[in-house]
Write a protein that holds these residues in place. Structure first.
Motif, PDB file in Angstrom:
ATOM      1  N   ILE A   1       0.854  -1.192   0.000  1.00  0.00           N
ATOM      2  CA  ILE A   1       0.000   0.000   0.000  1.00  0.00           C
ATOM      3  C   ILE A   1       0.885   1.235   0.000  1.00  0.00           C
ATOM      4  CG2 ILE A   1      -1.779   1.297   1.257  1.00  0.00           C
ATOM      5  CD1 ILE A   1      -2.802  -1.360   0.149  1.00  0.00           C
ATOM      6  N   GLY A   2       0.515   2.232  -0.833  1.00  0.00           N
ATOM      7  CA  GLY A   2       1.243   3.489  -0.906  1.00  0.00           C
ATOM      8  C   GLY A   2       0.542   4.569  -0.107  1.00  0.00           C
ATOM      9  N   HIS A   3       0.810   5.795  -0.471  1.00  0.00           N
ATOM     10  CA  HIS A   3       0.252   6.955   0.236  1.00  0.00           C
ATOM     11  C   HIS A   3      -1.091   7.335  -0.369  1.00  0.00           C
ATOM     12  CE1 HIS A   3       0.374  10.667   2.572  1.00  0.00           C
ATOM     13  NE2 HIS A   3      -0.071  11.289   1.505  1.00  0.00           N
ATOM     14  N   ALA A   4      -2.113   7.311   0.409  1.00  0.00           N
ATOM     15  CA  ALA A   4      -2.232   6.964   1.806  1.00  0.00           C
ATOM     16  C   ALA A   4      -3.264   5.843   1.927  1.00  0.00           C
ATOM     17  CB  ALA A   4      -2.697   8.171   2.616  1.00  0.00           C
ATOM     18  N   PRO A   5      -3.083   4.965   2.918  1.00  0.00           N
ATOM     19  CA  PRO A   5      -4.044   3.883   3.109  1.00  0.00           C
ATOM     20  C   PRO A   5      -5.481   4.413   3.181  1.00  0.00           C
ATOM     21  CG  PRO A   5      -2.131   3.535   4.501  1.00  0.00           C
ATOM     22  CD  PRO A   5      -1.982   4.911   3.877  1.00  0.00           C
ATOM     23  N   THR A   6      -6.405   3.598   2.701  1.00  0.00           N
ATOM     24  CA  THR A   6      -7.824   4.007   2.676  1.00  0.00           C
ATOM     25  C   THR A   6      -8.468   3.944   4.058  1.00  0.00           C
ATOM     26  OG1 THR A   6      -8.648   1.772   2.241  1.00  0.00           O
ATOM     27  CG2 THR A   6      -8.079   3.143   0.317  1.00  0.00           C
ATOM     28  N   LEU A   7      -7.844   3.241   4.975  1.00  0.00           N
ATOM     29  CA  LEU A   7      -8.337   3.004   6.340  1.00  0.00           C
ATOM     30  C   LEU A   7      -9.464   1.973   6.373  1.00  0.00           C
ATOM     31  CD1 LEU A   7      -8.249   6.656   7.733  1.00  0.00           C
ATOM     32  CD2 LEU A   7      -6.509   4.869   7.943  1.00  0.00           C
ATOM     33  N   LEU A   8      -9.770   1.379   5.248  1.00  0.00           N
ATOM     34  CA  LEU A   8     -10.767   0.306   5.187  1.00  0.00           C
ATOM     35  C   LEU A   8     -10.097  -1.063   5.269  1.00  0.00           C
ATOM     36  CD1 LEU A   8     -13.079   1.763   2.408  1.00  0.00           C
ATOM     37  CD2 LEU A   8     -13.411   1.817   4.894  1.00  0.00           C
ATOM     38  N   GLU A   9      -8.777  -1.081   5.281  1.00  0.00           N
ATOM     39  CA  GLU A   9      -8.045  -2.330   5.392  1.00  0.00           C
ATOM     40  C   GLU A   9      -8.329  -2.937   6.773  1.00  0.00           C
ATOM     41  OE1 GLU A   9      -5.870   0.692   2.886  1.00  0.00           O
ATOM     42  OE2 GLU A   9      -6.640   0.686   4.924  1.00  0.00           O
ATOM     43  N   PRO A  10      -8.596  -4.251   6.846  1.00  0.00           N
ATOM     44  CA  PRO A  10      -8.906  -4.875   8.145  1.00  0.00           C
ATOM     45  C   PRO A  10      -7.908  -4.569   9.259  1.00  0.00           C
ATOM     46  CG  PRO A  10      -9.459  -6.385   6.390  1.00  0.00           C
ATOM     47  CD  PRO A  10      -8.759  -5.209   5.737  1.00  0.00           C
ATOM     48  N   PRO A  11      -6.578  -4.592   9.010  1.00  0.00           N
ATOM     49  CA  PRO A  11      -5.664  -4.243  10.111  1.00  0.00           C
ATOM     50  C   PRO A  11      -5.864  -2.808  10.614  1.00  0.00           C
ATOM     51  CG  PRO A  11      -4.452  -5.325   8.334  1.00  0.00           C
ATOM     52  CD  PRO A  11      -5.828  -5.039   7.818  1.00  0.00           C
ATOM     53  N   CYS A  12      -6.227  -1.885   9.706  1.00  0.00           N
ATOM     54  CA  CYS A  12      -6.491  -0.498  10.121  1.00  0.00           C
ATOM     55  C   CYS A  12      -7.720  -0.427  11.000  1.00  0.00           C
ATOM     56  CB  CYS A  12      -6.694   0.411   8.905  1.00  0.00           C
ATOM     57  SG  CYS A  12      -5.181   0.748   8.008  1.00  0.00           S
ATOM     58  N   LEU A  13      -8.774  -1.100  10.591  1.00  0.00           N
ATOM     59  CA  LEU A  13     -10.017  -1.056  11.368  1.00  0.00           C
ATOM     60  C   LEU A  13      -9.795  -1.619  12.767  1.00  0.00           C
ATOM     61  CD1 LEU A  13     -12.508  -2.132   8.555  1.00  0.00           C
ATOM     62  CD2 LEU A  13     -12.137   0.163   9.477  1.00  0.00           C
ATOM     63  N   THR A  14      -9.046  -2.711  12.865  1.00  0.00           N
ATOM     64  CA  THR A  14      -8.743  -3.298  14.174  1.00  0.00           C
ATOM     65  C   THR A  14      -7.933  -2.322  15.023  1.00  0.00           C
ATOM     66  OG1 THR A  14      -8.787  -5.522  13.245  1.00  0.00           O
ATOM     67  CG2 THR A  14      -7.614  -5.245  15.332  1.00  0.00           C
ATOM     68  N   ALA A  15      -6.911  -1.721  14.415  1.00  0.00           N
ATOM     69  CA  ALA A  15      -6.056  -0.778  15.155  1.00  0.00           C
ATOM     70  C   ALA A  15      -6.833   0.466  15.578  1.00  0.00           C
ATOM     71  CB  ALA A  15      -4.849  -0.391  14.305  1.00  0.00           C
ATOM     72  N   LEU A  16      -7.704   0.954  14.717  1.00  0.00           N
ATOM     73  CA  LEU A  16      -8.512   2.129  15.067  1.00  0.00           C
ATOM     74  C   LEU A  16      -9.461   1.819  16.220  1.00  0.00           C
ATOM     75  CD1 LEU A  16      -9.186   3.488  11.479  1.00  0.00           C
ATOM     76  CD2 LEU A  16      -7.934   4.683  13.300  1.00  0.00           C
ATOM     77  N   ASP A  17     -10.035   0.628  16.219  1.00  0.00           N
ATOM     78  CA  ASP A  17     -10.896   0.218  17.341  1.00  0.00           C
ATOM     79  C   ASP A  17     -10.095   0.190  18.642  1.00  0.00           C
ATOM     80  OD1 ASP A  17     -13.210  -0.018  15.838  1.00  0.00           O
ATOM     81  OD2 ASP A  17     -13.036  -2.199  15.592  1.00  0.00           O
ATOM     82  N   ARG A  18      -8.879  -0.374  18.601  1.00  0.00           N
ATOM     83  CA  ARG A  18      -8.034  -0.435  19.797  1.00  0.00           C
ATOM     84  C   ARG A  18      -7.641   0.960  20.257  1.00  0.00           C
ATOM     85  NH1 ARG A  18      -3.579  -3.365  17.823  1.00  0.00           N
ATOM     86  NH2 ARG A  18      -4.713  -4.724  16.459  1.00  0.00           N
ATOM     87  N   TRP A  19      -7.309   1.819  19.309  1.00  0.00           N
ATOM     88  CA  TRP A  19      -6.921   3.211  19.610  1.00  0.00           C
ATOM     89  C   TRP A  19      -8.073   3.939  20.300  1.00  0.00           C
ATOM     90  CZ3 TRP A  19      -8.723   7.493  16.427  1.00  0.00           C
ATOM     91  CH2 TRP A  19      -8.104   8.718  16.709  1.00  0.00           C
ATOM     92  N   LEU A  20      -9.268   3.820  19.755  1.00  0.00           N
ATOM     93  CA  LEU A  20     -10.427   4.494  20.370  1.00  0.00           C
ATOM     94  C   LEU A  20     -10.771   3.878  21.730  1.00  0.00           C
ATOM     95  CD1 LEU A  20     -12.659   5.018  17.217  1.00  0.00           C
ATOM     96  CD2 LEU A  20     -11.491   6.783  18.582  1.00  0.00           C
ATOM     97  N   ALA A  21     -10.569   2.580  21.886  1.00  0.00           N
ATOM     98  CA  ALA A  21     -10.861   1.914  23.168  1.00  0.00           C
ATOM     99  C   ALA A  21      -9.963   2.450  24.283  1.00  0.00           C
ATOM    100  CB  ALA A  21     -10.696   0.401  23.032  1.00  0.00           C
ATOM    101  N   ARG A  22      -8.780   2.948  23.925  1.00  0.00           N
ATOM    102  CA  ARG A  22      -7.881   3.512  24.941  1.00  0.00           C
ATOM    103  C   ARG A  22      -8.427   4.791  25.547  1.00  0.00           C
ATOM    104  NH1 ARG A  22      -2.114   3.910  22.361  1.00  0.00           N
ATOM    105  NH2 ARG A  22      -1.655   4.795  24.406  1.00  0.00           N
ATOM    106  N   LEU A  23      -9.450   5.369  24.916  1.00  0.00           N
ATOM    107  CA  LEU A  23     -10.066   6.594  25.439  1.00  0.00           C
ATOM    108  C   LEU A  23     -11.073   6.298  26.542  1.00  0.00           C
ATOM    109  CD1 LEU A  23     -10.634   8.514  22.117  1.00  0.00           C
ATOM    110  CD2 LEU A  23      -8.929   8.982  23.862  1.00  0.00           C
ATOM    111  N   ALA A  24     -11.554   5.079  26.580  1.00  0.00           N
ATOM    112  CA  ALA A  24     -12.609   4.735  27.537  1.00  0.00           C
ATOM    113  C   ALA A  24     -12.119   4.705  28.953  1.00  0.00           C
ATOM    114  CB  ALA A  24     -13.212   3.378  27.174  1.00  0.00           C
TER     115      ALA A  24
END
Length: 192
Positions: A169-192
């Protein structure tokens, strides 16, 4: 943020949006609850910036959405977008103008705000000034904007920062890639 009465936000910034997020972290550190950087960081490589400048500073004024999709498929780096997905990318990238042609959804004069430097753009003070908030870095391994070396330095400086590296993947990832979605969920969970 003021117009929406938002006092603190989790910000996901792609490319220039991530630079703005780092600047916000310096200027208003209490306003950032978390920051995700999508294929951007404190050092931007000249070759990648030239490609970005060429893309954002151009108004091809397409006659059809098919022409726009073909253009994007031809000039953008590998993004893992399936053949049938390029039309949707074109529809979110271009809008029909008063002349009936398709134009970028951004003001191409934004190019005037981008400095033309001979070397890489160095913004390390912005990154080092980020408050102790949840950070996430997403990098396309084929990116010409964010090098592997810069990503490594960022991770050394902030070992608590989440990290996703996307092969092919080049610049910039679409953020729809499964690893991105998982990481974004984990990132947001750190706010709880």
């Amino acid at each position: 943020m003021a117009a929406l009465h938002l006092h603190r936000v989790a910000l996901l910034g792609t490319s220039f949006g991530g630079i703005l997020g780092m600047a916000l972290g310096l200027l208003r550190p209490g306003a950032l609850a978390a920051l995700a950087l999508n294929d951007t960081g404190p050092r931007l490589e000249p070759l990648g910036l030239d490609a970005v400048r060429d893309f954002i500073g151009r108004d091809p004024a397409f006659a059809s959405i098919e022409d726009a999709a073909a253009f994007l498929r031809r000039i953008l780096p590998p993004l893992g977008i399936p053949e049938q997905g390029w039309r949707a990318v074109a529809e979110t990238t271009y809008a029909r103008g008063a002349d009936g042609r398709l134009h970028p959804r951004w003001d191409i004069r934004i190019l005037e705000a981008m400095p033309r430097e001979a070397g890489p753009t160095e913004l390390w003070p912005l990154f080092h000034a980020l408050p102790g908030i949840p950070l996430l870095l997403i990098r396309g391994e084929e990116s010409l904007v964010l090098s592997a070396e810069t990503a490594h330095r960022m991770r050394e400086a902030r070992p608590d920062m989440g990290f996703v590296s996307l092969p092919g993947i080049g610049h910039a990832p679409t953020l729809l890639e499964p690893p991105c979605l998982t990481a974004l969920d984990r990132w947001l969970a750190r706010l709880a």
